[in-house]
Design a protein around this motif. Structure first.
Motif, mmCIF file in Angstrom:
data_model
loop_
_atom_site.group_PDB
_atom_site.id
_atom_site.type_symbol
_atom_site.label_atom_id
_atom_site.label_comp_id
_atom_site.label_asym_id
_atom_site.label_seq_id
_atom_site.Cartn_x
_atom_site.Cartn_y
_atom_site.Cartn_z
ATOM 1 N N ARG A 178 0.803 -1.227 0.000
ATOM 2 C CA ARG A 178 0.000 0.000 0.000
ATOM 3 C C ARG A 178 0.834 1.274 0.000
ATOM 4 O O ARG A 178 0.335 2.327 -0.368
ATOM 5 N N VAL A 179 2.099 1.170 0.383
ATOM 6 C CA VAL A 179 2.924 2.371 0.490
ATOM 7 C C VAL A 179 4.127 2.337 -0.449
ATOM 8 O O VAL A 179 4.430 3.325 -1.125
ATOM 9 N N GLY A 191 -6.651 5.952 3.562
ATOM 10 C CA GLY A 191 -5.946 6.112 4.821
ATOM 11 C C GLY A 191 -6.465 5.165 5.878
ATOM 12 O O GLY A 191 -5.755 4.820 6.832
ATOM 13 N N GLU A 192 -7.712 4.733 5.694
ATOM 14 C CA GLU A 192 -8.315 3.810 6.657
ATOM 15 C C GLU A 192 -7.508 2.520 6.770
ATOM 16 O O GLU A 192 -7.278 2.007 7.874
ATOM 17 N N ALA A 193 -7.074 1.998 5.616
ATOM 18 C CA ALA A 193 -6.309 0.749 5.627
ATOM 19 C C ALA A 193 -4.998 0.922 6.386
ATOM 20 O O ALA A 193 -4.594 0.042 7.165
ATOM 21 N N ILE A 194 -4.333 2.065 6.190
ATOM 22 C CA ILE A 194 -3.085 2.336 6.901
ATOM 23 C C ILE A 194 -3.355 2.442 8.406
ATOM 24 O O ILE A 194 -2.590 1.929 9.230
ATOM 25 N N LEU A 195 -4.465 3.104 8.754
ATOM 26 C CA LEU A 195 -4.836 3.244 10.158
ATOM 27 C C LEU A 195 -5.049 1.878 10.806
ATOM 28 O O LEU A 195 -4.540 1.605 11.903
ATOM 29 N N SER A 250 -16.317 0.575 8.078
ATOM 30 C CA SER A 250 -15.170 0.420 7.197
ATOM 31 C C SER A 250 -15.249 -0.897 6.448
ATOM 32 O O SER A 250 -16.110 -1.735 6.720
ATOM 33 N N LYS A 251 -14.328 -1.072 5.519
ATOM 34 C CA LYS A 251 -14.269 -2.322 4.768
ATOM 35 C C LYS A 251 -13.905 -3.492 5.681
ATOM 36 O O LYS A 251 -14.163 -4.648 5.345
#
Length: 775
Positions: free
Chosen positions: A134-135, A146-150, A258-259
């Motif tokens: 992702r990064v 940003g949710e996934a990173i969180l 969220s997902k």
């Protein structure tokens, strides 16, 4: 540890989660009812295979392994979370059986401590893999947010916090409580240390250092913290404890929005998955007449009518809404979708997300509408209920209480037509119904049924569909084939072969269902002739229907014309059952995967249950029984193209390959990465054969390129529509002269009858030539 703080945290965050989960539960019930408790043993089995063992995760190996590590962490570390919550009330709490003293002589506590540390370390590795995708090396199939990173940050923080808590506790445990009886340390501090080390048992006698058992991660952090002052160690231990204990509940509260809601819903979604045959679409009504009545009522009284297909978000079933909840946004569906890979508007992932977002955006209105409908329904069910002119039911108000404060525009927006407002029509008409999306989805979300349901409403109620389908629809209704050729010409393909008709031999045990393509398309006729010659060579007692055969209705059904499909199905079922009653038709064989799937999986809904076998499967049996003997070498590399309706729909992968392997000289090669269940569609399914593609990047051309990259000199198919599409793909690449394109039956015929398919020359050309649409 503070019991009051733990109590407030648990019940406060748990209460917030209960509220959010309750909202999602209410929204789930907005969908239409549907029974999903049939065949419970199969559902349980699938839940174990797909939800717990995560069978489909390995399709993407590195990402799949990372996900399985994180999933395993959640399972194993659930007990750890319970332990920490318990320690908030009783500092020595170890879940009764996981203490350092063991249980019934078994070192369960040490065993769990070791397992916990190993799994927690692997969870961090899995999270780092996802961060990499992702990064650093961003995987385009995944939704960027940003949710996934969180969430990944929360997961790693939980693991590290737990390790720090263990490490600091171990150091305090080794240092003991020396000084607590003197004047150097405050009593409150000493009590706090006692609470931290209480779960660890008696003070250790061994030196502080890293140990592989029982706590490899905890002891590693203990060595790092060995020189830290005791007051700092206490702070670190408390921070680690409360961070892990609270983040679990904070994470739970993020889930419904969220997902990552799939953490909760995935197991249920797998359990309630479709357990009917994959090739069977939901039945709208048991007959064409009933479908006609539904459509008429929709036109006359739309407010009271049963939904025809899907037009509004409320028309979906509760299981479809559960699908929306469960989407992980991993993009595996779109990554394998032939339409998406060739630049069409369709993205199965985005289709699901658009529908889900529309549902979430109007949850308050939809829930209020549902509650009011239930209230009115309950009132009407009362024996003394009366409906008055003002719309009131007995003592109840007719106006939805929850909607009184809602602006009328928002109410209208919640019930707007999905197609054009939420989903672009081209999204629906780009689908080839190949099921690549469903095959790849690790949480068993269905897509084809939703697309076809929306097509049904467009076709049957609104009369909106691509202009190219006008001709096939009319042709199917009038002449029983999508090319609108005469019924009397249906058996012309068999000229000179002396193929018996069922009308002449009604007790024939084997019915060869030819299908429209092999009956009318000049190139596909060679498949029918090759199959018939092989059956005759093997001495099979078979017959064909000839003019009595009509299209199975597959293209009509996949295009949304359920009424036309039902008409054709009823006609064919009557014919088949008529011969069955006379003692014939013990088995049906067909070279068309679409006919195969429809008769096998969908005609039982109309009262026709037969043993249906694809011609490659049947011919392989004849080879195994030595009734057919491949002897003439067919030299060269051969690559087999998997038909979607043969493979992904019905698991016929090996039979065509086994036939090819039995032929001397054949060197079978594969389109690496794009074969069997990952084989790319030819582009003809879902009635796409009769429609023009939405852009210049054509599915069949892309698929043909994959096959050409194997350097095979022969491309073998087992579907007349695939054959046409691949042949056109060869022309697009300028390879039509150098690469052969043959059905498996034609290659087998060459070997069994000494090049029979090459030598055969029909006595005279067919009266009409059918040209496939440009591909």
């Amino acid at each position: 540890m503070n019991p009051l703080m733990m109590f407030l945290m648990i019940f406060g965050l748990a209460g917030a989660f209960a509220y959010s989960a309750g909202r999602r539960w209410s929204l789930l019930q907005v969908g239409r009812s549907e029974d999903r408790f049939d065949d419970v043993p199969e559902r349980v089995k699938g839940t174990v295979i797909y939800a717990l063992a995560q069978k489909k995760m390995h399709y993407y190996r590195l990402a799949g392994a990372a996900h399985m590590l994180i999933f395993l962490g959640f399972v194993v570390l659930l007990a750890r979370s319970l332990i920490l919550w318990g320690r908030g009330f009783d500092p020595s709490f170890n879940l009764f059986i996981l203490g350092p003293e063991g249980f019934l002589g078994l070192p369960l506590g040490h065993a769990y401590e070791f397992l916990k540390d190993i799994i927690a370390s692997l969870v961090i590795v899995g999270a780092l893999v996802f961060l990499y995708f992702r990064v650093i090396k961003v995987d385009p199939r995944m939704t960027k947010s940003g949710e996934a990173i969180l969430i990944l940050g929360i997961i790693m923080t939980m693991m590290l916090a737990d390790m720090l808590y263990d490490g600091a506790s171990m150091v305090l445990h080794h240092k003991g409580l020396a000084g607590c009886t003197g004047r150097n340390l405050e009593p409150e501090y000493c009590e706090a240390v006692r609470k931290v080390v209480a779960p660890l048992g008696p003070a250790p006698t061994h030196a502080l250092g890293w140990a592989p058992f029982p706590s490899p991660a905890g002891s590693f952090f203990a060595t790092l913290l060995a020189g830290v002052p005791r007051d700092t160690l206490l702070v670190i231990a408390k921070i680690g404890f409360w961070t892990h204990a609270s983040l679990v509940l904070i994470f739970a509260n993020i889930l419904p929005y969220s997902k990552h809601f799939h953490v909760i819903t995935a197991g249920f979604n797998v359990f309630f998955r479709n357990v009917t045959p994959r090739g069977r679409l939901p039945l709208m009504a048991p007959s064409a007449e009933a479908i006609g009545e539904m459509v008429m009522k929709m036109a006359e009284e739309p407010a009271k009518a049963e939904p025809v297909g899907v037009n509004k978000i409320q028309d979906f079933t509760w299981k479809a809404i559960l699908d929306f909840y469960t989407c992980t946004e991993c993009g595996r569906c779109s990554d394998n979708c032939p339409a998406h890979k060739t630049g069409k508007l369709l993205s199965p992932k985005q289709l699901t997300l658009n529908l889900r977002d529309h549902l979430y955006d109007h949850d308050s209105v939809l829930i209020a509408q549902k509650h009011e409908a239930d209230r009115v329904g309950a009132a009407l069910a009362r024996p003394d209920a009366t409906t008055e002119d003002n719309g009131e039911v007995g003592p109840y108000r007719s106006e939805p209480e929850g909607l009184q404060a809602q602006p009328s525009a928002e109410v209208e927006d919640a019930s707007k037509d999905l197609v054009a407002n939420v989903i672009h029509p081209d999204v629906l008409w780009a689908c080839t119904t190949c099921r690549a999306c469903e095959e790849q989805c690790p949480v068993m979300i269905s897509y084809v049924d939703k697309i076809v349901e929306m097509r049904r409403h467009l076709v049957l109620v609104k009369g909106e569909f691509p202009a190219q389908l006008n001709g096939p629809f009319q042709a199917l209704e009038v002449n029983g084939n999508p090319w609108n050729l005469a019924r009397m010409d249906r058996a012309n393909w068999a000229e000179g072969l002396d193929v018996p008709m069922m009308s002449e031999n009604p007790k024939a045990e084997v019915l060869y269902w030819v299908g429209c393509a092999a009956s009318y398309d000049d190139r596909a006729k060679k498949i029918a002739r090759a199959t018939a010659r092989l059956l005759k060579e093997a001495g099979v007692d078979f017959a064909v229907l000839g003019q009595e055969e009509t299209c199975t209705g597959d293209p009509a059904r996949r295009a949304g014309n359920e009424y036309l499909f039902a008409m054709l199905a009823e006609q064919n079922v009557a014919t088949l059952n008529g011969y069955k009653d006379q003692g014939g038709v013990k088995k049906i064989i067909t070279a068309c995967p679409h006919c195969f799937n429809t008769i096998l999986n969908e005609y039982p809904d109309f009262g026709a249950k037969f043993e249906v076998v694809h011609h490659t499967d049947y011919l392989l049996g004849l080879v195994a029984e030595r009734k057919l003997s491949p002897k003439t070498p067919v030299k060269g590399k051969v690559v087999f193209h998997d038909s979607c309706y043969l493979g992904r729909y019905n698991d016929v992968y090996e039979q065509p390959r086994d036939i090819l392997k039995s032929i001397p000289g054949v060197e079978l090669v594969e389109a690496e990465g794009w074969n069997r269940n990952k084989g790319l569609c030819c582009g003809a399914g879902g009635a796409q054969f009769w429609m023009e593609e939405q852009n210049k990047d054509r599915v069949n051309v892309k698929r043909t390129l994959q096959l050409l990259q194997t350097e095979a000199k022969t491309i073998a198919t087992a579907c007349p529509f695939c054959q046409t599409m691949i042949t056109d793909g060869l022309k697009a690449h300028g390879k039509e002269e150098s690469v052969r394109q043959l059905d498996v039956s034609e290659i087998l015929l060459e070997s069994c009858l000494e090049g029979g398919s090459k030598k055969e020359k029909p006595k005279k050309a067919a009266p009409e030539t059918v040209e496939a649409p440009s591909a």
